[in-house]
Design an enzyme around this catalytic site. Sequence first.
Site, PDB file in Angstrom:
ATOM      1  N   THR A   5      53.563  -6.423 111.032  1.00 26.22           N
ATOM      2  CA  THR A   5      53.098  -5.401 109.887  1.00 26.22           C
ATOM      3  C   THR A   5      54.181  -5.563 108.624  1.00 26.22           C
ATOM      4  O   THR A   5      55.413  -5.022 109.054  1.00 26.22           O
ATOM      5  CB  THR A   5      52.835  -4.042 109.719  1.00 26.22           C
ATOM      6  OG1 THR A   5      51.763  -4.085 110.893  1.00 26.22           O
ATOM      7  CG2 THR A   5      52.170  -3.213 108.970  1.00 26.22           C
ATOM      8  N   ASP A  63     103.369  11.881 122.996  1.00 29.37           N
ATOM      9  CA  ASP A  63     101.869  11.905 123.175  1.00 29.37           C
ATOM     10  C   ASP A  63     102.273  12.824 124.684  1.00 29.37           C
ATOM     11  O   ASP A  63     102.305  12.629 125.569  1.00 29.37           O
ATOM     12  CB  ASP A  63     101.264  10.856 123.669  1.00 29.37           C
ATOM     13  CG  ASP A  63     100.168  10.754 124.688  1.00 29.37           C
ATOM     14  OD1 ASP A  63      99.163  11.714 124.562  1.00 29.37           O
ATOM     15  OD2 ASP A  63      99.686   9.615 124.904  1.00 29.37           O
ATOM     16  N   ASP A 100      55.456 -10.920 116.468  1.00 26.71           N
ATOM     17  CA  ASP A 100      57.363 -10.754 115.804  1.00 26.71           C
ATOM     18  C   ASP A 100      58.164 -11.623 117.199  1.00 26.71           C
ATOM     19  O   ASP A 100      59.729 -11.790 117.143  1.00 26.71           O
ATOM     20  CB  ASP A 100      58.078  -9.811 115.433  1.00 26.71           C
ATOM     21  CG  ASP A 100      57.750  -8.769 116.901  1.00 26.71           C
ATOM     22  OD1 ASP A 100      56.337  -8.628 117.458  1.00 26.71           O
ATOM     23  OD2 ASP A 100      57.985  -7.972 116.841  1.00 26.71           O
ATOM     24  N   GLY A 140      56.677  -4.666 105.610  1.00 25.32           N
ATOM     25  CA  GLY A 140      56.977  -3.619 104.457  1.00 25.32           C
ATOM     26  C   GLY A 140      57.554  -2.411 106.197  1.00 25.32           C
ATOM     27  O   GLY A 140      57.716  -1.612 105.241  1.00 25.32           O
ATOM     28  N   ILE A 141      57.229  -2.412 106.932  1.00 22.74           N
ATOM     29  CA  ILE A 141      57.843  -1.316 107.790  1.00 22.74           C
ATOM     30  C   ILE A 141      58.459  -1.546 109.204  1.00 22.74           C
ATOM     31  O   ILE A 141      57.801  -3.076 110.024  1.00 22.74           O
ATOM     32  CB  ILE A 141      56.624  -0.397 108.248  1.00 22.74           C
ATOM     33  CG1 ILE A 141      56.892   0.465 109.207  1.00 22.74           C
ATOM     34  CG2 ILE A 141      55.606  -1.312 109.416  1.00 22.74           C
ATOM     35  CD1 ILE A 141      57.139   1.930 108.345  1.00 22.74           C
TER      36      ILE A 141
END
Length: 431
Positions: free
Chosen positions: A121, A203, A90, A123-124
């Site tokens: 890999t 404030d 990757d 899908g993960i």
Amino acid sequence: MAVDLLHTGHINILKIAKEHADKIQGKVVVGLLTDSAIASYKRLPYMSFEQRKAVVESVQYVDEVIPQESLSYEPNIRKLLPRFVVHGDDWKNGIQQKERQAVIALLKELGCGELIEPKYTEGISSTQLNINARAIGIATNARLSLLRRLVNAKKPLRIIETHSAISALIAQNAFFDASGQKIEFDGFWSSSLTDSTSRGKPDIEAVELTSRLNTINEIFEVTTKPLIYDADTGGKIEHFAFTVRSLERTGVSAVIIEDKTGLKKNSLLGNKVLQTQDNIEDFCLKITAGKKAQITNDFMIIARIESLILEKGQQDALKRAFAYVNAGADGIMIHSRQKSPDEVLEFITHFRAKDSNTPIVVVPTSFNAIKAEELGKVGANIVIYANHLLRASFVAMNEVAKGILEFDRSLEMESSCMKVDEILSLIPGTI
Ligand code: SPV
Ligand code: MG
């Protein structure tokens, strides 16, 4: 590897590395990216370096884990002279491409190793796991400790004001893609000015802690980033100790208290209104009382110096800064209402000459032309954009409210409003 959330993609790469190591009776050494190396291109990992190291060391395919201090593989490769360099494929795309080219050139120069690139890999991915983890949220103590870890890992941190859950969701999700480097806000600022203004109050410490904590709880319910709390003067010394505990219990990472006393007015009003600075001794006592009260080691008490706001000069500001650090302050905030950043830069330079560690916080509301990166380079650690989301929403709401009256319908104002589709994607669980 970064390995925040260990998954089968990592295991696959490690297994392939092990097979290559076995062929030559060698070892698998993992270069584990440190927090600073990861923070240089994406958000800080959920687990600290030591925790991630313990996880990777326990994988059966791994013999040793060593730190990789930056995105560059060169120092470790030169040190190890590996026979194989194994990296998921990757890195052929995105921010790591350059590093890949550098590794290829280095291996050629050294003539020592072969590059192995196991297929990514499918899908993960950590990205998907992150989305799932974010849906679960973050534990109180993990959020609390994030700010200290971030301060140690990167400079400067960019913090933005959030006054409601919706503004915090916008701040949590906003990012800018600078050629692969994801720039995002590191955390939230709970501003006394915007917490008061959003309730239609001045404030002046008139909104009570309980009410502000309710808002913070709502913010925490839908986000995962750390928060710094603006506690104004911190109130009476005896009360401040309780404030510290309440903030810690909620998961707030740091509190900033300013060295003013009496009826507090917003600093940006300067000497147009009566503002009294606390004396050094009493303010140091407040810092010490807060430090004694805190339960965790990670919570930070940051002392805010109002000398420049009140035109007391650099020397007064510096004297106070060193005294507050001596009293136990975990950081210093130097405030200014000048259009130019010069007095803040001068303070930082002088302070840094004597103290290279204590985190410095700046709030560039008036001196808004200077970039966070430049402030970081001179030595600021945290840059707070203190009121911008509330001010932005005010302009948009005003325009739409007036426009509906002018046109006697909403059609013309649609382009200034959030689309219903955007609500569906911003708020999980809408449908
Ligand atoms: C706030 O945001 O409430 C602050 C910063 O204290 S300033 O308004 O600049 O004083
Ligand atoms: Mg304030």
